[in-house]
Design an enzyme around this catalytic site. Sequence first.
Site, PDB file in Angstrom:
ATOM      1  N   GLY A 146      25.159  50.059  37.364  1.00 52.99           N
ATOM      2  CA  GLY A 146      26.016  50.951  36.733  1.00 52.99           C
ATOM      3  C   GLY A 146      25.758  52.389  36.260  1.00 52.99           C
ATOM      4  O   GLY A 146      26.535  52.944  35.769  1.00 52.99           O
TER       5      GLY A 146
ATOM      6  N   TYR B  40      -0.776  68.038  -0.217  1.00 52.29           N
ATOM      7  CA  TYR B  40      -0.858  69.615  -0.045  1.00 52.29           C
ATOM      8  C   TYR B  40       0.181  69.891   0.947  1.00 52.29           C
ATOM      9  O   TYR B  40       0.779  69.249   1.523  1.00 52.29           O
ATOM     10  CB  TYR B  40      -2.204  69.798   0.627  1.00 52.29           C
ATOM     11  CG  TYR B  40      -2.548  69.263   1.910  1.00 52.29           C
ATOM     12  CD1 TYR B  40      -2.057  70.033   3.212  1.00 52.29           C
ATOM     13  CD2 TYR B  40      -3.324  68.122   2.094  1.00 52.29           C
ATOM     14  CE1 TYR B  40      -2.115  69.339   4.487  1.00 52.29           C
ATOM     15  CE2 TYR B  40      -3.339  67.612   3.378  1.00 52.29           C
ATOM     16  CZ  TYR B  40      -2.836  68.359   4.472  1.00 52.29           C
ATOM     17  OH  TYR B  40      -2.988  67.522   5.696  1.00 52.29           O
TER      18      TYR B  40
ATOM     19  N   SER C 271      -0.914  63.658  16.376  1.00 54.79           N
ATOM     20  CA  SER C 271      -1.341  63.230  15.320  1.00 54.79           C
ATOM     21  C   SER C 271      -1.812  64.310  14.478  1.00 54.79           C
ATOM     22  O   SER C 271      -2.692  63.977  13.494  1.00 54.79           O
ATOM     23  CB  SER C 271      -2.602  62.224  15.579  1.00 54.79           C
ATOM     24  OG  SER C 271      -3.603  62.790  16.519  1.00 54.79           O
TER      25      SER C 271
ATOM     26  N   HIS D 176      -6.707  76.261  14.543  1.00 58.52           N
ATOM     27  CA  HIS D 176      -6.194  77.178  13.696  1.00 58.52           C
ATOM     28  C   HIS D 176      -6.788  77.941  13.090  1.00 58.52           C
ATOM     29  O   HIS D 176      -7.981  77.763  12.733  1.00 58.52           O
ATOM     30  CB  HIS D 176      -4.925  76.642  12.735  1.00 58.52           C
ATOM     31  CG  HIS D 176      -5.270  75.600  11.832  1.00 58.52           C
ATOM     32  ND1 HIS D 176      -5.870  75.924  10.754  1.00 58.52           N
ATOM     33  CD2 HIS D 176      -5.332  74.148  11.715  1.00 58.52           C
ATOM     34  CE1 HIS D 176      -6.341  74.947   9.825  1.00 58.52           C
ATOM     35  NE2 HIS D 176      -6.100  73.771  10.470  1.00 58.52           N
TER      36      HIS D 176
ATOM     37  N   CYS E 269      -8.375  68.986  12.074  1.00 66.89           N
ATOM     38  CA  CYS E 269      -7.965  70.056  12.704  1.00 66.89           C
ATOM     39  C   CYS E 269      -9.386  70.598  13.023  1.00 66.89           C
ATOM     40  O   CYS E 269     -10.307  70.497  12.493  1.00 66.89           O
ATOM     41  CB  CYS E 269      -6.949  71.107  12.017  1.00 66.89           C
ATOM     42  SG  CYS E 269      -5.459  70.256  11.813  1.00 66.89           S
TER      43      CYS E 269
ATOM     44  N   ASN F 253     -10.823  74.069  12.657  1.00 71.54           N
ATOM     45  CA  ASN F 253     -10.579  75.327  11.786  1.00 71.54           C
ATOM     46  C   ASN F 253     -11.544  76.542  12.541  1.00 71.54           C
ATOM     47  O   ASN F 253     -12.682  76.262  12.875  1.00 71.54           O
ATOM     48  CB  ASN F 253     -11.254  75.047  10.185  1.00 71.54           C
ATOM     49  CG  ASN F 253     -10.483  74.167   9.475  1.00 71.54           C
ATOM     50  OD1 ASN F 253     -10.620  74.032   8.394  1.00 71.54           O
ATOM     51  ND2 ASN F 253      -9.190  73.708  10.046  1.00 71.54           N
TER      52      ASN F 253
END
Length: 401
Positions: free
Chosen positions: A203, A288, A301, A306, A324, A326
């Site tokens: 449907g 932080y 995640s 950056h 991350c 860096n």
Amino acid sequence: MLVGAGMVAGAAAACSGGGDSDGKDAVRLTVSPESGAKAGPESPIAVRAEGGTIENVTVSTEAGEVAGDLSSDRTQWRSRWTLQPGATYTVGATALGKDGRTRTVTSSFTAATVEKTNDVTLEAPSNKETVGVGMPIIMQFERPVKDKAAVERALEVRADKTVEGAWRWFGDQEVVFRTKEYWPAHTNVTFDAHLSGVRTADGVYGGKNYSLRFKVGDSQISTAGEDTHKMVVTVNGKKVRTIPTSMGKGGARKYTTTNGVHLAMSKEDPVTMTSSWMGISPGSPGGYSLTVYKSVRISDSGEYVHSAPWSVGSQGRANVSHGCINISPSNAKWFFNLTQRGDPIVVTGSNRELEVDNGWGFWQADWKDWVNGSALKRSVKTSPPEDASTVSAENGGRAGP
């Protein structure tokens, strides 16, 4: 049900040439659905010639012409895609008989409306976007899809370079196309989802078609070593920069940068990063909240490449981040400006593997496993738009219903 030419509305039987058009050598031309019918969205449009060959078929709606395929013996024509619910279709067909005479029939019918539709969001890429060589095509359905095979058959990926790829399902509402190897640089890609009228569940039908065009840009691949503390960036196979890095400090899984093939998912400048992903509110001990600039997201995640001016002293020699990658402000600005969504960022040397469903971790899957995730259990090869499938009678249509 096939309808005789004489029963088609208006029968517009334009016969020409010598001989009796009703004789044994006259062509008999039938069209289905019958004229005036209310056809189900999954009903194919079919034209058949007996005692002759099809010379031309034109099927149209308000949205344009409808694509179809002509059999090798030119006796049968069939529409390529399902019908647009509620749309009116006009069919015109001409055939040539053994007696040298032509017969033309016209017909008009309407596709039935549906109560429930399954809308789609195209997560990536964007229309007319220039992307990296790892870019997938990601579709999200509003409702669960039960007939995944029917959906896959309605998905058409074409390119001006031949590439092998396959669809894979993640649950009942997400399907992703990935190539076997990275896209060749500077490839033009066309994606059409002919979902209008496709039954996705009992449907529930696709309500409309979706299209996008995108271009694969330069091949930009970065390799970041957790143990080497550097990221090497290549463009079209040539090393263009080596960037000192500081990655996840480890000690806990959540502080470990994931290993494997990531893709650039988005560029954010700035982005506010908080400790909430660890279950620690920013105002609590160990919490932080940082405003971070020139950030390229590479997973769900919380991993980014950056700018990290606070860790410049550790970049190139030690890993001190929460996961991350860096890099210095100047390198981050350069990398941010260079990056295209879909660029591969490969992390090596880490003991935490990137999950295939963590962001765009699709390249983590073995190719055989990826293909097994297809409802049809097969890969497909792209072809240029002008060579796609078998051409319909004469020019035929290129746009689905």
